[in-house]
Each structure stands twice: as C-alpha cells, then as structure tokens.
Design an enzyme around this catalytic site. Structure first.
Site, PDB file in Angstrom:
ATOM      1  N   LEU A   8       0.847  -1.190   0.000  1.00 64.91           N
ATOM      2  CA  LEU A   8       0.000   0.000   0.000  1.00 64.91           C
ATOM      3  C   LEU A   8       0.889   1.248   0.000  1.00 64.91           C
ATOM      4  CD1 LEU A   8      -2.750  -1.062   2.573  1.00 64.91           C
ATOM      5  CD2 LEU A   8      -2.537  -1.602   0.141  1.00 64.91           C
ATOM      6  N   ARG A  15       1.889  15.036   6.797  1.00 64.52           N
ATOM      7  CA  ARG A  15       2.738  15.443   7.916  1.00 64.52           C
ATOM      8  C   ARG A  15       4.220  15.485   7.551  1.00 64.52           C
ATOM      9  NH1 ARG A  15       0.780  11.685  12.799  1.00 64.52           N
ATOM     10  NH2 ARG A  15      -0.183  10.480  11.135  1.00 64.52           N
ATOM     11  N   GLN A  73      -5.504   4.053  -6.464  1.00 61.70           N
ATOM     12  CA  GLN A  73      -6.451   4.389  -5.397  1.00 61.70           C
ATOM     13  C   GLN A  73      -6.452   5.921  -5.278  1.00 61.70           C
ATOM     14  OE1 GLN A  73      -5.424   3.281  -1.378  1.00 61.70           O
ATOM     15  NE2 GLN A  73      -7.552   3.071  -0.718  1.00 61.70           N
ATOM     16  N   ASN A 167      -1.971  -4.357  16.543  1.00 63.98           N
ATOM     17  CA  ASN A 167      -1.907  -4.757  15.151  1.00 63.98           C
ATOM     18  C   ASN A 167      -0.819  -3.962  14.428  1.00 63.98           C
ATOM     19  OD1 ASN A 167      -2.656  -5.719  12.548  1.00 63.98           O
ATOM     20  ND2 ASN A 167      -3.900  -3.869  12.253  1.00 63.98           N
ATOM     21  N   ARG A 331      36.723  10.972  -9.937  1.00 60.62           N
ATOM     22  CA  ARG A 331      35.419  11.084 -10.583  1.00 60.62           C
ATOM     23  C   ARG A 331      35.122   9.856 -11.436  1.00 60.62           C
ATOM     24  NH1 ARG A 331      35.842  16.656 -13.543  1.00 60.62           N
ATOM     25  NH2 ARG A 331      33.827  15.967 -14.394  1.00 60.62           N
ATOM     26  N   LYS A 349      39.370  12.023 -13.789  1.00 61.45           N
ATOM     27  CA  LYS A 349      38.076  11.749 -14.428  1.00 61.45           C
ATOM     28  C   LYS A 349      38.337  10.953 -15.703  1.00 61.45           C
ATOM     29  CE  LYS A 349      36.166  13.993 -17.453  1.00 61.45           C
ATOM     30  NZ  LYS A 349      35.959  13.813 -18.946  1.00 61.45           N
ATOM     31  N   TYR A 364      45.257  17.761 -12.208  1.00 60.55           N
ATOM     32  CA  TYR A 364      44.006  17.273 -12.812  1.00 60.55           C
ATOM     33  C   TYR A 364      44.368  16.357 -13.964  1.00 60.55           C
ATOM     34  CZ  TYR A 364      39.858  16.910 -15.670  1.00 60.55           C
ATOM     35  OH  TYR A 364      38.816  16.405 -16.403  1.00 60.55           O
ATOM     36  N   ALA A 378      53.813  17.971  -9.470  1.00 62.60           N
ATOM     37  CA  ALA A 378      52.758  18.820  -8.901  1.00 62.60           C
ATOM     38  C   ALA A 378      52.284  19.858  -9.910  1.00 62.60           C
ATOM     39  CB  ALA A 378      53.276  19.508  -7.641  1.00 62.60           C
ATOM     40  N   ALA A 421      59.749  20.674 -16.390  1.00 59.57           N
ATOM     41  CA  ALA A 421      58.798  21.429 -15.575  1.00 59.57           C
ATOM     42  C   ALA A 421      58.382  22.714 -16.281  1.00 59.57           C
ATOM     43  CB  ALA A 421      59.423  21.751 -14.223  1.00 59.57           C
TER      44      ALA A 421
END
Length: 453
Positions: A8, A15, A73, A167, A331, A349, A364, A378, A421
């Site tokens: 059901l 509420r 219903q 019940n 990711r 990612k 990244y 780095a 670098a």
C-alpha cells in the site's frame, strides 16, 4: 503456497510537509517503497501488486524495475478500500500478504515465518506488544487466547484501550475467504473508512484459524508519518548495518558515525574511520583502510589500499595496495592499477592510471590513459576540453612529467619520455625524448612595483 503481495503506497503523507509522496522518501539512501518491494521480492512464488495514489506516476517510475501490477487508489478510503481495488487481480487460490510502503524495515525472515504458517483455512497476523500502544489497533482475544477481532483506537472501549498487544497492519489471508470478506466490508466507524482489520472478526466468525507472529523488533514494523520518525528509522538502519559490518570483520572507529546509503561489502580487517559515507554499491577488499570524512559511491577498492581523509571516490575501480588522498577526488571512469598513488588535491576523471604510477599533488588528470611507473609532478594538468569536445591524453610507461606542466589533448607521450617542468605540450613526444616548451625569460632592471591605491 502461491502468494499475492500487496504494498500500500497511495497516501500523501501530509505530515511530511513535502512535495513528494511519503513513500519516496529515503532510508539508507533507498526509497521506503523500494525497500519494501525488495524484501517482498525475496519470497518465492509471489506476485507483486503496488497500490498508488498521490503522485502515483512518480511512485510507479521509481519502482518500474520490479514489474509490479500497479493499482490506482485516487480517492483513498482506508486499507480495506485499497485491498478491494486489488481484489480483481488476486489469484483464486493461495493467499494475500499486505505490506506498507512506509514501513521500510520489515525483515524477509519475519515474512517467511508468516508464510510458513499459511494455508487455505488460516489467517496469519503480525502483532507486537508495546508499552505504549496509543494509536494502534488492539488485538482482542477470547478466554481461549484466540484472536477474535482488531479494534481501532478511535473505536475502542476503555478495557480494549488497556490492551498492550497491537496490530502492525501486516497480515496474510487466504484468497478463498478474502474475496468475500472484502466485499462485506463497511465504513460504519469513527473514521468513515473501510478497515482491512475488520476481516479478522469475519475470519473468527467463519471458523478460520487466526495465528499470530511477532517481529524481531519494534523498529521492524515502525511506520513513517513525519520526518522525525523518518530520522529515527534512518538511525536504526544505520545501527543495524554497522553491527553487521563489524560482525563481518570490519573495524568501525565509531559505529554511530558511519552512513551506508545502499550496499557496503567488506573483506576481513577493513578499517573505517569516522564520518564516512558509502552510497550505491561499494566493495572494500581485505585490509582496506578508509580515513575520516571520506565519501565513496559505486566503487570497488582492492585489497590493502589506503584511502586517506576527506577523499571522494565515485564510479571508479581501485586496484590493490593503492595510496589515495588526503583531499583527493576520483570522478566517474577512474581506474587505478595496483600500487598506483593519487595524492592530495588531485582530481581524476575517465583516467586509467597504470601500475605503480604516481600523481602526487595538485593535479588534474582527465580523459587519460597512463601506463606503468609514470611520475606526474605537482600542478600538472591534462587539458582535455577545447570548449566543445573532450580529447584524450595518452602517456606510456616510465614517463616523467615535471611540475606545472600542461598536456593539451589530443596528445601522446611515448615510453621513457621526460617533460621539463613548466612546459605546455601540444605535440607528440617520442620515446626517451626530453620535451620542454617555455617562453624565454626576460629580466627588467629597476622595475617599479605597483603601489596600493
């Protein structure tokens, strides 16, 4: 014995003060109605019926993978009214089990105890004794301790209100009798509704045996009417899951500070620090350590990997003996081979990182295939997006990438190459080549610094 299972889920749940149907609110990261359907689906030889009403389209969409028969219903008039609408779809033989979409922690083991007692002339009722039974229908028994009726709170006499056994609303009734009982229901009561509980008195009248089963705990049959009750069941579920994890060999530094919002599978000797959240399906291999404040979603982590504090991993595959974090973000589409290292403030990612390769900090790496034993300095960035399309960076084995470098995709760096670098790489780098791409430095004498205005 074949079974119809009716869930059901038509109520609005005013509420909750929500724009969403009550049964769509989540416990442990899964909507309440899906939890009930999942439990019901474990019972053999069963056919699912889902009664919907308020926001029924959304409820149906949320549960479409269960292949349940959807029954509407739109104008709810009680639990008996709901079952009457399902009646045309019930099997001629077997029995019907009634469950509730806002009672999410019901256990399959309890339902199995009920079905084990079911037959064509037995009605099985799930009851529980409460210190404070206020609000519940009372179980009325005769001098032989046989159940004769259920009386709702608003219709109960003073003596009936003193009864502690109540019940739960969950019952299993034989279909051979249920159809006639449903047809005979009336709404002559204080609520003006059709009570499913009225079939208990009809069963007693017709000589059908009424037997009772008790749940393992009160939380198992607790319903949700507001957000306070929702939060209470959330804490109950998290406590249950924490106990299960520890019994399976995981160490939780504080069992009250872990949230499993889906499924967490752990090997032996897993260690989980405080305030960690696990969503979807997460698998942690033997000896995995997860530091504090980590968030893992839909990922697999190989044996003996260490995940340091404040790390987010989503839709990723992590190999064995990897070292990740702190403050790393992996990711979707990230794959780490064994012994790879992702350090602090690194984001990946759709990145395949080879065995033993290291991306230690402030980088990244996106849309990248990286071989084994690569060292990424780095501040390195793979520039994978041209404003319209994504492009791939390919880095072979044993490459050394100096700090503060940019690799502009699509680009390939061959085995053993070195990137100086501060370089911006836009063309292919061959095997064992040194690539450097910097503007020539210029120094100006006696340059006046800007002053604050």
């Amino acid at each position: 014995m074949t079974q119809d299972i009716v869930i059901l889920a038509a109520g609005k749940g005013s509420r909750m003060k929500s724009a969403f149907s009550k049964v769509l609110h989540k416990v442990g990261g899964i909507s309440m109605v899906r939890r009930v359907l999942t439990t019901a689906g474990t019972l053999a030889d069963s056919k699912l019926h889902l009664v919907v009403g308020h926001q029924g389209e959304q409820v149906e969409a949320n549960c479409q993978d269960f292949s349940a028969n959807i029954v509407w219903q739109n104008d709810p008039q009680g639990t008996g009214d709901a079952l009457r609408r399902v009646a045309p779809f019930l099997q001629d033989d077997g029995a019907t089990l009634t469950l509730y979409g806002d009672v999410p922690l019901i256990r399959a083991s309890t339902l199995e105890k009920m079905t084990a007692l079911s037959n064509a002339n037995t009605l099985v009722l799930l009851t529980i004794s409460l210190d404070n039974p206020t609000g519940y229908g009372r179980i009325v028994r005769n001098e032989q301790d046989k159940v004769t009726a259920i009386v709702e709170q608003k219709d109960a006499s003073e003596s009936e209100l003193a009864i502690k056994e109540v019940n739960t609303g969950i019952l299993l009734a034989p279909n051979a009798h249920l159809q006639s009982w449903l047809a005979a229901l009336t709404n002559n009561n204080a609520q003006g509704e059709y009570y499913l509980t009225d079939v208990i008195a009809m069963a007693a009248r017709d000589g059908v045996e009424i037997v009772t089963v008790n749940p393992e705990s009160e939380a198992e049959v607790a319903g949700v009417n507001d957000r306070v009750q929702l939060a209470a069941l959330e804490r109950e579920l998290q406590s249950q899951q924490a106990i299960s994890l520890m019994q399976n060999g995981a160490t939780l530094f504080d069992p009250s500070r872990i949230d499993v919002r889906g499924e967490l599978v752990t090997g032996n000797d897993v260690i989980i620090d405080v305030n960690c959240v696990f969503e979807g399906k997460v698998v942690l291999g033997t000896g995995v350590e997860v530091g504090p404040n980590c968030h893992l979603k839909n990922c697999t982590v190989g044996d003996n990997t260490i995940i340091k504090s404040n790390t987010l991993i989503e839709d990723s595959q992590i190999g064995e003996s990897c070292d990740i974090g702190p403050f790393a973000r992996l990711r979707p589409g990230t794959q780490l081979a064994n012994k790879a290292k992702i350090g602090n403030f690194v984001e990946t990612k759709k990145a395949i990182i080879g065995e033993g390769s290291k991306v230690n900090h402030l980088s990244y790496i996106g849309d990248t295939e990286m071989g084994a034993n690569v060292n990424v300095g780095a501040g390195t960035i793979t520039c994978n997006y041209d404003g319209v399309n994504k492009h791939k960076t390919q880095v072979a084995d044993n490459v050394f990438i100096g700090s503060n470098s940019s690799l502009v995709a699509p680009v390939q760096v061959a085995e053993g190459a070195t990137i100086a670098a501060g370089s911006t790489i836009t063309k292919q780098v061959g095997e064992k080549q040194l690539a450097f791409a910097r503007a020539r430095q210029t120094n100006k004498d006696n340059w006046p610094r800007p002053t604050k205005k």
